[in-house]
Design a protein around this motif. Structure first.
Motif, PDB file in Angstrom:
ATOM      1  N   ASN A  45      61.647  -3.632 -53.600  1.00  0.00           N
ATOM      2  CA  ASN A  45      61.085  -3.113 -54.455  1.00  0.00           C
ATOM      3  C   ASN A  45      60.630  -4.336 -55.289  1.00  0.00           C
ATOM      4  O   ASN A  45      59.575  -3.540 -56.054  1.00  0.00           O
ATOM      5  N   ASN A  46      61.844  -5.346 -55.495  1.00  0.00           N
ATOM      6  CA  ASN A  46      60.879  -6.395 -56.146  1.00  0.00           C
ATOM      7  C   ASN A  46      59.230  -6.792 -55.571  1.00  0.00           C
ATOM      8  O   ASN A  46      58.665  -7.490 -56.377  1.00  0.00           O
TER       9      ASN A  46
ATOM     10  N   ILE B 254      56.912  -4.269 -56.190  1.00  0.00           N
ATOM     11  CA  ILE B 254      56.395  -4.189 -57.853  1.00  0.00           C
ATOM     12  C   ILE B 254      56.047  -5.905 -58.281  1.00  0.00           C
ATOM     13  O   ILE B 254      54.477  -5.676 -58.837  1.00  0.00           O
ATOM     14  N   TYR B 255      55.955  -6.322 -57.812  1.00  0.00           N
ATOM     15  CA  TYR B 255      56.174  -7.449 -58.101  1.00  0.00           C
ATOM     16  C   TYR B 255      54.569  -9.033 -57.168  1.00  0.00           C
ATOM     17  O   TYR B 255      53.958  -9.773 -57.598  1.00  0.00           O
ATOM     18  N   LEU B 256      54.868  -8.278 -56.370  1.00  0.00           N
ATOM     19  CA  LEU B 256      53.875  -9.344 -55.389  1.00  0.00           C
ATOM     20  C   LEU B 256      52.990  -8.619 -54.693  1.00  0.00           C
ATOM     21  O   LEU B 256      51.026  -8.317 -54.470  1.00  0.00           O
TER      22      LEU B 256
ATOM     23  N   PRO C  79      50.694  -5.490 -56.158  1.00  0.00           N
ATOM     24  CA  PRO C  79      49.540  -5.492 -57.519  1.00  0.00           C
ATOM     25  C   PRO C  79      48.336  -5.842 -56.883  1.00  0.00           C
ATOM     26  O   PRO C  79      47.418  -6.569 -56.844  1.00  0.00           O
TER      27      PRO C  79
ATOM     28  N   THR D   9      53.791  -4.222 -69.466  1.00  0.00           N
ATOM     29  CA  THR D   9      54.507  -5.011 -69.020  1.00  0.00           C
ATOM     30  C   THR D   9      54.584  -4.766 -67.745  1.00  0.00           C
ATOM     31  O   THR D   9      55.483  -5.784 -66.284  1.00  0.00           O
ATOM     32  N   PHE D  10      54.249  -3.933 -66.977  1.00  0.00           N
ATOM     33  CA  PHE D  10      54.104  -3.120 -65.414  1.00  0.00           C
ATOM     34  C   PHE D  10      53.440  -4.428 -64.696  1.00  0.00           C
ATOM     35  O   PHE D  10      52.107  -3.675 -64.380  1.00  0.00           O
ATOM     36  N   PRO D  11      54.053  -4.982 -63.570  1.00  0.00           N
ATOM     37  CA  PRO D  11      52.878  -5.432 -62.947  1.00  0.00           C
ATOM     38  C   PRO D  11      51.515  -4.901 -62.330  1.00  0.00           C
ATOM     39  O   PRO D  11      50.458  -5.718 -62.241  1.00  0.00           O
TER      40      PRO D  11
ATOM     41  N   ALA E 256      47.870  -6.168 -62.901  1.00  0.00           N
ATOM     42  CA  ALA E 256      47.206  -6.600 -61.463  1.00  0.00           C
ATOM     43  C   ALA E 256      45.619  -5.656 -61.427  1.00  0.00           C
ATOM     44  O   ALA E 256      44.529  -6.035 -61.572  1.00  0.00           O
TER      45      ALA E 256
END
Length: 305
Positions: free
Chosen positions: A38-39, A42-44, A47, A165-167, A171
């Motif tokens: 999930n990380n 969500i972060y890569l 976005p 702050t939600f990636p 994006a």
């Protein structure tokens, strides 16, 4: 898309979800590994998918009517769920969990892949607008309000911080900023690789997160939830979308997004702020499995109306 292609797409999604679940059952991966996946998503990966979709799509102010319809539907579903909770002897954490699950759909993790497969790349930008300005902002405002009122940890939640702050939201705005800007080929290649990984990783993560234990403890609530999420929600979307004079393409996206099952985001919020996580886990599993039947039915209905 014809009905055979539709079922083929659903079957592909189910296969990837099943692979994720089997990876957990066989010990290849652990349930806790879904946090790592999930990380990455969500972060890569997500976005990158959103950045490219927004950067390469035709964007207009009219797209905001799509999440507005979504807000009407989500508020209506939450109100229906609230009325139901007044009739049942439920504890506060279960009430909050039920409200979250009834209002918030899996419009990102499941909605993006199905929109891309069923309606094409042009529709993906509309789905992103629905998800970010509809589901995400609803979840981090109204959803977090439910968590504050019905959760057990008593924390005051900074809703504005959670939103900005939600990636994926970041994006989206970065994608808007870089529209028309020529980027180096190696950056575009890297973003394309990450973007291509988003869909399969999402499906595997869903499978890895599935839990079938404690299913029998919440039978009535799960039936009611599935009725709200999988039947009432898309039906309201079709009615409200027509009243709002959405184009045929936008209406298809809205109905598809509102036919999504309960979101894993509701489980994350529930777990973090002391709602009934056991109910949320079985509710998400049940609604996700049933949605593999109801989503094709709604798409068929929209096609013939």
């Amino acid at each position: 898309m014809d009905i055979l292609s539709l079922f083929g797409l659903i079957l592909s999604a189910v296969t990837l979800i099943a692979l994720g679940y089997l990876s957990k059952v066989t010990g290849l991966l652990k349930h806790e590994d879904s946090t790592i996946l999930n990380n990455v998503i969500i972060y890569l990966a997500l976005p990158a998918l959103i950045f490219l979709a927004i950067r390469n799509s035709q964007i207009s102010i009219n797209l905001l009517s799509i999440p507005l319809v979504g807000w009407v539907v989500m508020l209506s579903c939450a109100a229906t769920a609230f009325f139901i909770t007044r009739l049942l002897p439920l504890k506060n954490p279960t009430v909050g969990a039920f409200l979250l699950a009834a209002a918030i759909g899996n419009t990102g993790y499941l909605g993006y892949p199905l929109t891309l497969g069923l309606l094409g790349e042009e529709a993906l930008a509309k789905a992103i607008f629905y998800d970010i300005f509809g589901t995400v902002i609803f979840a981090f405002t109204i959803g977090l309000y439910f968590a504050e009122v019905y959760g057990t940890n008593g924390k005051k939640i900074n809703k504005i911080k959670e939103v900005v702050t939600f990636p994926p939201l970041i994006a989206l705005f970065v994608g808007l900023f870089f529209r028309g800007v020529v980027l180096p080929l190696f950056i575009l290649k890297s973003l394309n690789y990450l973007s291509a990984a988003a869909i399969p990783l999402i499906m595997l993560s869903i499978g890895l997160s599935l839990r079938f234990d404690k299913l029998g403890q919440h039978k009535l609530l799960i039936v009611l939830l599935c009725g709200i999420k999988l039947i009432l929600s898309p039906m309201l979307a079709y009615i409200v979308g027509n009243l709002a004079n959405l184009s045929a393409g936008s209406l298809s996206v809205v109905v598809l997004e509102t036919s999504m099952p309960a979101a894993m985001l509701s489980f994350i919020i529930g777990l973090k702020y002391g709602l009934d996580a056991d109910f949320l886990s079985v509710a998400i599993v049940s609604a996700t499995v049933l949605s593999m039947i109801t989503i094709p039915i709604w798409q068929y209905i929209i096609a013939i109306i």
